[in-house]
Design a protein around this motif. Structure first.
Motif, PDB file in Angstrom:
ATOM      1  N   THR A  80      37.810  42.753  37.872  1.00 51.18           N
ATOM      2  CA  THR A  80      36.381  42.914  37.586  1.00 51.18           C
ATOM      3  C   THR A  80      35.657  41.576  37.726  1.00 51.18           C
ATOM      4  OG1 THR A  80      36.931  44.659  36.010  1.00 51.18           O
ATOM      5  CG2 THR A  80      34.702  43.754  35.897  1.00 51.18           C
ATOM      6  N   LEU A  81      36.275  40.527  37.195  1.00 54.26           N
ATOM      7  CA  LEU A  81      35.702  39.179  37.314  1.00 54.26           C
ATOM      8  C   LEU A  81      35.539  38.798  38.777  1.00 54.26           C
ATOM      9  CD1 LEU A  81      34.863  36.367  36.291  1.00 54.26           C
ATOM     10  CD2 LEU A  81      37.299  35.812  36.022  1.00 54.26           C
ATOM     11  N   ASP A  82      36.550  39.131  39.596  1.00 56.31           N
ATOM     12  CA  ASP A  82      36.490  38.787  41.019  1.00 56.31           C
ATOM     13  C   ASP A  82      35.344  39.502  41.722  1.00 56.31           C
ATOM     14  OD1 ASP A  82      37.943  37.452  43.359  1.00 56.31           O
ATOM     15  OD2 ASP A  82      37.794  39.533  44.026  1.00 56.31           O
ATOM     16  N   SER A  83      35.089  40.761  41.342  1.00 51.96           N
ATOM     17  CA  SER A  83      33.993  41.504  41.973  1.00 51.96           C
ATOM     18  C   SER A  83      32.649  40.873  41.642  1.00 51.96           C
ATOM     19  CB  SER A  83      34.024  42.970  41.543  1.00 51.96           C
ATOM     20  OG  SER A  83      33.724  43.104  40.172  1.00 51.96           O
ATOM     21  N   LEU A  84      32.517  40.329  40.428  1.00 56.54           N
ATOM     22  CA  LEU A  84      31.281  39.627  40.046  1.00 56.54           C
ATOM     23  C   LEU A  84      31.199  38.275  40.750  1.00 56.54           C
ATOM     24  CD1 LEU A  84      31.237  40.341  36.196  1.00 56.54           C
ATOM     25  CD2 LEU A  84      29.783  41.397  37.935  1.00 56.54           C
ATOM     26  N   ASP A  85      32.349  37.625  40.851  1.00 64.43           N
ATOM     27  CA  ASP A  85      32.419  36.309  41.471  1.00 64.43           C
ATOM     28  C   ASP A  85      32.047  36.368  42.952  1.00 64.43           C
ATOM     29  OD1 ASP A  85      32.915  33.584  41.201  1.00 64.43           O
ATOM     30  OD2 ASP A  85      35.036  33.757  41.735  1.00 64.43           O
ATOM     31  N   ALA A  86      32.291  37.530  43.563  1.00 69.37           N
ATOM     32  CA  ALA A  86      32.054  37.684  45.004  1.00 69.37           C
ATOM     33  C   ALA A  86      30.619  38.085  45.337  1.00 69.37           C
ATOM     34  CB  ALA A  86      33.015  38.727  45.570  1.00 69.37           C
ATOM     35  N   ARG A  87      29.790  38.246  44.314  1.00 78.55           N
ATOM     36  CA  ARG A  87      28.394  38.606  44.574  1.00 78.55           C
ATOM     37  C   ARG A  87      27.630  37.412  45.142  1.00 78.55           C
ATOM     38  NH1 ARG A  87      26.154  42.294  39.531  1.00 78.55           N
ATOM     39  NH2 ARG A  87      27.490  44.121  39.903  1.00 78.55           N
ATOM     40  N   PRO A  88      26.795  37.650  46.151  1.00 79.12           N
ATOM     41  CA  PRO A  88      26.005  36.534  46.700  1.00 79.12           C
ATOM     42  C   PRO A  88      24.923  36.089  45.707  1.00 79.12           C
ATOM     43  CG  PRO A  88      25.402  38.603  47.749  1.00 79.12           C
ATOM     44  CD  PRO A  88      26.572  38.897  46.876  1.00 79.12           C
ATOM     45  N   ASN A  89      24.598  34.802  45.738  1.00 80.79           N
ATOM     46  CA  ASN A  89      23.538  34.296  44.863  1.00 80.79           C
ATOM     47  C   ASN A  89      22.172  34.649  45.465  1.00 80.79           C
ATOM     48  OD1 ASN A  89      23.107  32.472  46.965  1.00 80.79           O
ATOM     49  ND2 ASN A  89      24.217  30.815  45.950  1.00 80.79           N
ATOM     50  N   ASN A  90      21.119  34.141  44.857  1.00 77.01           N
ATOM     51  CA  ASN A  90      19.766  34.505  45.318  1.00 77.01           C
ATOM     52  C   ASN A  90      19.446  33.979  46.725  1.00 77.01           C
ATOM     53  OD1 ASN A  90      19.588  31.825  44.663  1.00 77.01           O
ATOM     54  ND2 ASN A  90      18.104  32.095  43.001  1.00 77.01           N
ATOM     55  N   LYS A  91      20.336  33.127  47.237  1.00 73.88           N
ATOM     56  CA  LYS A  91      20.160  32.635  48.608  1.00 73.88           C
ATOM     57  C   LYS A  91      21.083  33.381  49.583  1.00 73.88           C
ATOM     58  CE  LYS A  91      18.716  27.969  47.252  1.00 73.88           C
ATOM     59  NZ  LYS A  91      19.023  26.528  47.369  1.00 73.88           N
ATOM     60  N   GLY A  92      21.794  34.394  49.036  1.00 71.86           N
ATOM     61  CA  GLY A  92      22.679  35.196  49.876  1.00 71.86           C
ATOM     62  C   GLY A  92      24.019  34.547  50.147  1.00 71.86           C
ATOM     63  N   LYS A  93      24.324  33.486  49.393  1.00 73.61           N
ATOM     64  CA  LYS A  93      25.585  32.768  49.603  1.00 73.61           C
ATOM     65  C   LYS A  93      26.613  33.169  48.557  1.00 73.61           C
ATOM     66  CE  LYS A  93      27.432  28.088  50.070  1.00 73.61           C
ATOM     67  NZ  LYS A  93      27.142  26.634  49.941  1.00 73.61           N
ATOM     68  N   VAL A  94      27.875  33.336  48.997  1.00 77.74           N
ATOM     69  CA  VAL A  94      28.979  33.656  48.079  1.00 77.74           C
ATOM     70  C   VAL A  94      29.781  32.388  47.832  1.00 77.74           C
ATOM     71  CG1 VAL A  94      31.115  34.960  47.755  1.00 77.74           C
ATOM     72  CG2 VAL A  94      29.135  36.055  48.833  1.00 77.74           C
ATOM     73  N   SER A  95      29.942  32.054  46.576  1.00 80.72           N
ATOM     74  CA  SER A  95      30.721  30.875  46.206  1.00 80.72           C
ATOM     75  C   SER A  95      31.780  31.310  45.192  1.00 80.72           C
ATOM     76  CB  SER A  95      29.811  29.804  45.608  1.00 80.72           C
ATOM     77  OG  SER A  95      30.559  28.668  45.241  1.00 80.72           O
ATOM     78  N   LEU A  96      32.983  31.535  45.679  1.00 82.26           N
ATOM     79  CA  LEU A  96      34.063  32.037  44.822  1.00 82.26           C
ATOM     80  C   LEU A  96      34.573  30.937  43.899  1.00 82.26           C
ATOM     81  CD1 LEU A  96      35.980  34.113  47.514  1.00 82.26           C
ATOM     82  CD2 LEU A  96      34.635  35.022  45.612  1.00 82.26           C
ATOM     83  N   GLU A  97      34.425  31.169  42.625  1.00 87.10           N
ATOM     84  CA  GLU A  97      34.776  30.168  41.622  1.00 87.10           C
ATOM     85  C   GLU A  97      36.179  30.382  41.045  1.00 87.10           C
ATOM     86  OE1 GLU A  97      32.868  28.463  37.418  1.00 87.10           O
ATOM     87  OE2 GLU A  97      31.846  30.042  38.559  1.00 87.10           O
TER      88      GLU A  97
ATOM     89  N   ALA B 120      47.070  45.536  46.601  1.00 86.46           N
ATOM     90  CA  ALA B 120      47.003  45.340  48.053  1.00 86.46           C
ATOM     91  C   ALA B 120      45.609  45.594  48.612  1.00 86.46           C
ATOM     92  CB  ALA B 120      48.019  46.241  48.753  1.00 86.46           C
ATOM     93  N   ARG B 121      44.817  46.429  47.942  1.00 85.49           N
ATOM     94  CA  ARG B 121      43.466  46.721  48.449  1.00 85.49           C
ATOM     95  C   ARG B 121      42.398  45.909  47.728  1.00 85.49           C
ATOM     96  NH1 ARG B 121      39.880  49.592  45.795  1.00 85.49           N
ATOM     97  NH2 ARG B 121      40.450  50.579  43.827  1.00 85.49           N
ATOM     98  N   GLN B 122      42.792  45.120  46.733  1.00 90.40           N
ATOM     99  CA  GLN B 122      41.823  44.326  45.974  1.00 90.40           C
ATOM    100  C   GLN B 122      41.440  43.057  46.734  1.00 90.40           C
ATOM    101  OE1 GLN B 122      40.196  44.923  43.180  1.00 90.40           O
ATOM    102  NE2 GLN B 122      41.204  46.881  42.723  1.00 90.40           N
ATOM    103  N   PRO B 123      40.145  42.781  46.870  1.00 84.65           N
ATOM    104  CA  PRO B 123      39.713  41.532  47.527  1.00 84.65           C
ATOM    105  C   PRO B 123      40.303  40.288  46.866  1.00 84.65           C
ATOM    106  CG  PRO B 123      37.856  43.025  47.235  1.00 84.65           C
ATOM    107  CD  PRO B 123      38.995  43.631  46.485  1.00 84.65           C
ATOM    108  N   LEU B 124      40.603  40.384  45.568  1.00 87.86           N
ATOM    109  CA  LEU B 124      41.193  39.257  44.837  1.00 87.86           C
ATOM    110  C   LEU B 124      42.447  38.738  45.534  1.00 87.86           C
ATOM    111  CD1 LEU B 124      41.464  37.462  42.266  1.00 87.86           C
ATOM    112  CD2 LEU B 124      42.565  39.418  41.143  1.00 87.86           C
ATOM    113  N   PHE B 125      43.242  39.662  46.156  1.00 89.86           N
ATOM    114  CA  PHE B 125      44.508  39.262  46.782  1.00 89.86           C
ATOM    115  C   PHE B 125      44.452  39.361  48.306  1.00 89.86           C
ATOM    116  CE2 PHE B 125      45.463  41.185  42.604  1.00 89.86           C
ATOM    117  CZ  PHE B 125      46.046  40.086  41.975  1.00 89.86           C
ATOM    118  N   ALA B 126      43.248  39.414  48.855  1.00 90.04           N
ATOM    119  CA  ALA B 126      43.092  39.647  50.298  1.00 90.04           C
ATOM    120  C   ALA B 126      43.825  38.598  51.139  1.00 90.04           C
ATOM    121  CB  ALA B 126      41.608  39.651  50.663  1.00 90.04           C
ATOM    122  N   ASP B 127      43.836  37.353  50.706  1.00 93.83           N
ATOM    123  CA  ASP B 127      44.458  36.282  51.488  1.00 93.83           C
ATOM    124  C   ASP B 127      45.981  36.390  51.509  1.00 93.83           C
ATOM    125  OD1 ASP B 127      41.972  35.268  52.013  1.00 93.83           O
ATOM    126  OD2 ASP B 127      42.052  33.707  50.464  1.00 93.83           O
ATOM    127  N   HIS B 128      46.550  37.237  50.665  1.00 91.46           N
ATOM    128  CA  HIS B 128      48.011  37.297  50.530  1.00 91.46           C
ATOM    129  C   HIS B 128      48.640  38.476  51.268  1.00 91.46           C
ATOM    130  CE1 HIS B 128      47.966  34.056  47.515  1.00 91.46           C
ATOM    131  NE2 HIS B 128      46.814  34.598  47.151  1.00 91.46           N
TER     132      HIS B 128
END
Length: 395
Positions: free
Chosen positions: A104-121, A164-172
């Motif tokens: 759930t945290l990752d889904s919030l983290d992946a939201r773009p900011n008001n400039k449309g940029k995603v910064s994964l923390e 396997a389908r979660q964006p959180l682990f997409a790089d793996h």
């Protein structure tokens, strides 16, 4: 327009008034986590904050919630490592909760900011951390299977695969690199089957079939699910697939033959049993099945010949005697009782030893040998034997 402006001002005022309370709860949670004591209280503070829908997009709250669950998990894990008594179910519950909060945290983290940029923390650190703990979702699944809690076991198996389908682990690339996925899919499918739930049984069937060590069982579970859903075409297709994969498995072939025979589709039944005999020409099951199909289509002499072959191979099998005896009775019934009287008597005489032997081998099957022997003794004028059978049938 005025109403909209007033509504916005009210919401802003509400957010502003809640902010100090929110900051207080967050600060209090940080203090608790820093102390390392009673960290479950920090989790409660965060879950209380999330009861207010306004807070559900605040990733700081989820980050502290994740940290509080993580600290509880690590504390219990350490005690288990030191072989101190702990609640295993609680440990697995913490594991699953850790993944749920992080996703759930990752889904919030992946939201773009008001400039449309995603910064994964949080993604990279959390993903690397959770991958170390992910095997515990598998162990939880097998743990609850041993306990007979198939509903809970299913949830853990599903949670393991869902990574396997979660964006959180997409790089793996878990879907292609995790060799354990088919096995977990099998156990999850098994749990669906044990819950007698065809929908759950079928959900991960394709992945489960990749577990070649357990493919026969998976095909059986799929077939049972199709049967429960009354999907005849897919049921028989699965039986055929299972039969092709494991011809001598005692599940697929008998049910496939039963499917064809009960529907009077004897041509398909015959071609299937011939296919089976090409695989193993000495199989008692296949030979008996062909004897039965030949009997059903009225090819009595061939059915008797196959029954005799089976009896020569194993004279303790009851059913070949019944098939042969009944075939002779049916042959007698086709003869004219007056014009072919001698042949009728001769045919019943041939049926008699088969049916008497069947009676000895299967005494509990009175409903089968009783009427047959009744007809045989009647036509052979065997009064004493006829009276005994007549009495038995009236009891």
């Amino acid at each position: 327009m005025k109403d909209i402006r007033i509504c916005f001002l009210v919401l802003a005022a509400m957010a502003f008034s809640a902010s100090p309370a929110q900051r207080k709860e967050l600060s209090q949670a940080r203090t608790i986590l820093k102390s390392g004591k009673r960290v479950e209280e920090a989790e409660k503070l965060m879950t209380n904050l999330l009861k207010d829908t306004v807070n559900r997009t605040n990733k700081r709250i989820y980050a502290l919630w994740y940290e509080s669950v993580l600290m509880q998990y690590q504390a219990v894990n350490e005690k288990l490592y030191m072989k101190q008594k702990q609640d295993t179910a609680q440990f697995y519950n913490l594991t699953r909760r850790l993944f749920t909060v992080a996703e759930t945290l990752d889904s919030l983290d992946a939201r773009p900011n008001n400039k449309g940029k995603v910064s994964l923390e949080y993604r990279q650190e959390n993903a690397e951390q959770l991958l170390k703990y992910r095997p515990n979702l598998y162990y939880a699944c097998t743990y609850f299977i041993r306990k007979g809690d198939y509903k809970t076991a299913y949830a853990y198996g599903e949670a393991y695969m869902d990574c396997a389908r979660q964006p959180l682990f997409a790089d793996h690339r878990l879907d292609s690199l995790d060799a354990r996925m088919p096995e977990v899919a099998y156990w999850t499918t098994y749990c669906g089957y044990r819950q007698d739930n065809p929908v759950l049984t079928l959900r991960y069937r394709q992945l489960a079939l990749q577990d070649t060590a357990r493919r026969e069982s998976t095909l059986q579970f799929i077939a049972e699910a199709r049967r429960q859903l009354k999907d005849d075409s897919l049921y028989v297709a699965t039986l055929r697939k299972g039969f092709a994969y494991a011809p001598e498995n005692n599940y697929f072939f008998p049910r496939l033959m039963d499917f064809y025979n009960t529907r009077g589709d004897y041509q398909r039944a015959l071609s299937t049993v011939d296919e089976a005999l090409r695989h193993n020409s000495r199989s008692e099951l296949f030979l008996f099945a062909k004897s039965t199909v030949l009997f059903n289509i009225g090819r009595y002499d061939e059915s008797i010949a196959l029954s005799d072959t089976l009896i020569a191979m194993n004279d303790s099998l009851p059913e070949p005697y019944y098939n042969a005896g009944t075939a002779y009775i049916n042959k007698a019934l086709k003869l004219h009782p007056l014009r072919e009287k001698k042949q009728v008597r001769s045919t019943y005489s041939l049926a008699r030893p088969y049916m008497e032997r069947y009676r000895k081998l299967a005494p509990q099957q009175k409903q089968k040998w009783g009427p047959a022997l009744y007809r045989i003794y009647l036509n052979l004028n065997m009064g004493k034997q006829f009276d005994e059978i007549d009495r038995l049938l009236k009891e």
